[in-house]
Scaffold this active site. Structure first.
Site, PDB file in Angstrom:
ATOM      1  N   CYS A 163       0.810  -1.222   0.000  1.00 46.89           N
ATOM      2  CA  CYS A 163       0.000   0.000   0.000  1.00 46.89           C
ATOM      3  C   CYS A 163       0.843   1.272   0.000  1.00 46.89           C
ATOM      4  O   CYS A 163       0.313   2.361  -0.199  1.00 46.89           O
ATOM      5  CB  CYS A 163      -0.945  -0.005   1.205  1.00 46.89           C
ATOM      6  SG  CYS A 163      -1.930  -1.506   1.306  1.00 46.89           S
ATOM      7  N   HIS A 303      -3.144   7.932   6.036  1.00 50.34           N
ATOM      8  CA  HIS A 303      -3.325   6.606   5.449  1.00 50.34           C
ATOM      9  C   HIS A 303      -4.745   6.129   5.760  1.00 50.34           C
ATOM     10  O   HIS A 303      -5.431   5.634   4.875  1.00 50.34           O
ATOM     11  CB  HIS A 303      -2.287   5.637   6.004  1.00 50.34           C
ATOM     12  CG  HIS A 303      -2.292   4.304   5.340  1.00 50.34           C
ATOM     13  ND1 HIS A 303      -2.191   4.148   3.975  1.00 50.34           N
ATOM     14  CD2 HIS A 303      -2.401   3.044   5.845  1.00 50.34           C
ATOM     15  CE1 HIS A 303      -2.221   2.860   3.672  1.00 50.34           C
ATOM     16  NE2 HIS A 303      -2.363   2.170   4.789  1.00 50.34           N
ATOM     17  N   GLU A 314      -1.741   5.172  13.561  1.00 45.02           N
ATOM     18  CA  GLU A 314      -1.386   6.398  12.837  1.00 45.02           C
ATOM     19  C   GLU A 314      -1.659   7.629  13.692  1.00 45.02           C
ATOM     20  O   GLU A 314      -0.863   8.583  13.701  1.00 45.02           O
ATOM     21  CB  GLU A 314      -2.153   6.491  11.520  1.00 45.02           C
ATOM     22  CG  GLU A 314      -1.732   7.691  10.671  1.00 45.02           C
ATOM     23  CD  GLU A 314      -2.311   7.683   9.275  1.00 45.02           C
ATOM     24  OE1 GLU A 314      -1.853   8.493   8.444  1.00 45.02           O
ATOM     25  OE2 GLU A 314      -3.235   6.873   9.008  1.00 45.02           O
ATOM     26  N   LYS A 335      -9.758   8.017   1.887  1.00 42.64           N
ATOM     27  CA  LYS A 335     -10.206   6.627   1.695  1.00 42.64           C
ATOM     28  C   LYS A 335     -11.643   6.435   2.172  1.00 42.64           C
ATOM     29  O   LYS A 335     -12.286   5.449   1.797  1.00 42.64           O
ATOM     30  CB  LYS A 335      -9.288   5.662   2.428  1.00 42.64           C
ATOM     31  CG  LYS A 335      -7.913   5.480   1.801  1.00 42.64           C
ATOM     32  CD  LYS A 335      -7.131   4.402   2.516  1.00 42.64           C
ATOM     33  CE  LYS A 335      -5.730   4.251   1.946  1.00 42.64           C
ATOM     34  NZ  LYS A 335      -4.849   5.400   2.286  1.00 42.64           N
ATOM     35  N   HIS A 340      -9.754   1.932  -0.570  1.00 42.01           N
ATOM     36  CA  HIS A 340      -8.309   1.742  -0.538  1.00 42.01           C
ATOM     37  C   HIS A 340      -7.836   1.172  -1.870  1.00 42.01           C
ATOM     38  O   HIS A 340      -8.131   0.023  -2.201  1.00 42.01           O
ATOM     39  CB  HIS A 340      -7.953   0.795   0.611  1.00 42.01           C
ATOM     40  CG  HIS A 340      -6.498   0.729   0.936  1.00 42.01           C
ATOM     41  ND1 HIS A 340      -5.524   1.279   0.139  1.00 42.01           N
ATOM     42  CD2 HIS A 340      -5.845   0.163   1.991  1.00 42.01           C
ATOM     43  CE1 HIS A 340      -4.339   1.068   0.684  1.00 42.01           C
ATOM     44  NE2 HIS A 340      -4.517   0.384   1.810  1.00 42.01           N
ATOM     45  N   PHE A 399       1.622  -3.410   3.911  1.00 38.96           N
ATOM     46  CA  PHE A 399       1.948  -4.729   4.445  1.00 38.96           C
ATOM     47  C   PHE A 399       3.456  -4.955   4.339  1.00 38.96           C
ATOM     48  O   PHE A 399       4.098  -4.530   3.380  1.00 38.96           O
ATOM     49  CB  PHE A 399       1.225  -5.821   3.652  1.00 38.96           C
ATOM     50  CG  PHE A 399      -0.218  -6.021   4.039  1.00 38.96           C
ATOM     51  CD1 PHE A 399      -0.841  -5.207   4.962  1.00 38.96           C
ATOM     52  CD2 PHE A 399      -0.950  -7.053   3.467  1.00 38.96           C
ATOM     53  CE1 PHE A 399      -2.169  -5.397   5.312  1.00 38.96           C
ATOM     54  CE2 PHE A 399      -2.277  -7.260   3.806  1.00 38.96           C
ATOM     55  CZ  PHE A 399      -2.893  -6.438   4.734  1.00 38.96           C
TER      56      PHE A 399
END
Length: 413
Positions: A163, A303, A314, A335, A340, A399
């Site tokens: 991502c 994010h 975050e 998002k 996403h 990831f």
């Protein structure tokens, strides 16, 4: 000496529109691009919603024969790149081609091709597998195709950091210009993973929202009722240009890129550390690279995936880096509207951040109805907001513990 780098063109393919201006207007309206999946039968899937790209015709950007030999993710990348070049009013002539590069990434690459050709292999045997299987499937082909189709002969490469891919691509492209390896870079990310295998895999990991009856409310970052992210597809591509090069040809400048940071969590294959330590180091690295103080930042495009652990981590990372200023700056997750886009998300969100600086309007975090007590910052809830912002950052975390942050600045001659 570091050279100045500016954004002179953008292109977007997304569930909120296949045009950057339409995409931006829908963000400011708080419109959701999430709906029931229509591209295949999802009746047996726990998650049945996604942010699908609608009304996309690859033959508007490439000929019919080539379109059949190109995976959907690379089609998206080429379309967004051609839009970005048109938006920048940049013609790649033979004279400048060696100084124009391409850096476009994908987190997964040609998943549709993988699935389709595996079916051919199982049902018809190895001799029937397409000779185009490998070039259609490999993740670097988005960058390769854009280079071939546009004539860009400069540094050409591809990021693949889950991502964080799109932001890593933009950051690396920024550095190539900053240190003189190129004058122009076409950069961003592309993804097309709304496919049976990907949806099944993320469902098995229990990572995605199952709010199937309310698709537009499914992506709800920082809300205590969030239950996972919503997958989307598309592409976001920017034209980055050395400042003097842009000025010399009379380009319209959208925003300036001034910093790039990246880090590794060294923690877990999918989850961040609860204190957000890796994300904090990433943001601090980006601020250091830009040569600015935390107090200079007025907006963060988070994010913000709508996952329980991710949103809290975050938020804690932002508090670590910004201290008391964390409660004075604005944070939002686009998002909540786009879903996403995995490897494409960094490109799309960099464009949203650049437009926020250009227009001095912050896109909202929609569906923030019951804020998580652990998430107590100003997330620009539910409505866009006018603001005086000079510096903004965009975060993406992937990831494997990949973290990437870029710092953008409102353009001043």
């Amino acid at each position: 000496m570091k050279r100045r780098v500016v954004i002179t063109g953008v292109g977007v393919i997304s569930s909120l529109g296949n045009d950057a201006a339409v995409f931006w207007n829908h963000l400011l309206e708080g419109k959701s691009g999430i709906d029931k999946i229509t591209s295949f039968d999802v009746s047996d899937y726990p998650t049945q919603i996604a942010g699908e790209v609608k009304d996309f015709d690859p033959e508007a950007y490439m000929d019919k024969k080539d379109a059949r030999r190109t995976d959907r993710f690379a089609q998206f990348a080429l379309a967004a790149s051609k839009m970005a070049l048109q938006n920048a009013k940049l013609e790649i002539t033979p004279e400048i081609a060696p100084r124009v590069g391409v850096y476009i990434g994908s987190g997964i690459g040609g998943l549709a091709t993988w699935e389709d050709q595996h079916t051919v292999l199982m049902e018809k045997g190895p001799r029937r597998v397409s000779p185009f299987f490998i070039p259609m499937m490999i993740a670097n082909m988005a960058a390769g195709l854009v280079s071939i189709e546009t004539g860009a002969k400069g540094p050409t490469s591809s990021a693949m950091t889950a991502c964080a891919t799109g932001t890593n691509a933009i950051g690396d492209a920024f550095k190539l210009i900053q240190y003189g390896k190129a004058d122009v870079m076409i950069t961003g990310g592309a993804e097309a993973t709304i496919r049976p295998m990907a949806i099944a895999g993320f469902c098995s990991a229990k990572a995605m929202s199952t709010r199937n009856d309310e698709p537009q409310k499914a992506s709800r970052p920082f809300d205590q009722d969030r239950d996972g992210f919503v997958m989307s597809e598309g592409s976001g591509v920017l034209v980055l240009e050395e400042y003097e090069h842009a000025v010399g040809r009379g380009a319209t400048i959208i925003a300036e890129v001034i910093g790039y940071g990246l880090s590794g969590d060294a923690f877990h294959i999918t989850a961040p550390p609860e204190n957000g330590e890796g994300a904090a180091r990433c943001m601090q690295d980006a601020l250091n690279d830009a040569g600015i103080r935390p107090e200079d930042v007025g907006y963060i495009n988070a994010h913000g995936t709508s996952t329980d652990i991710g949103d809290i981590a975050e938020t804690r990372a932002i508090k670590t880096v910004f201290g008391d200023h964390a409660y004075k700056l604005a944070v939002s997750s686009t998002k909540s509207m786009t879903g996403h886009l995995l490897g494409a998300t960094g490109g799309v969100e960099a464009i949203a951040t650049a437009f926020a600086l250009r227009d001095q309007i912050l896109p909202p975090t929609i569906n923030l109805e019951h804020p998580d007590p652990e998430c107590d910052l100003d997330y620009v809830p539910n409505q866009a907001r006018r603001a005086d912002v000079k510096v903004a950052i965009s975060n993406t975390f992937g990831f494997g513990g990949h973290n990437a942050t870029i710092v953008l600045k409102r353009f001043e001659a």
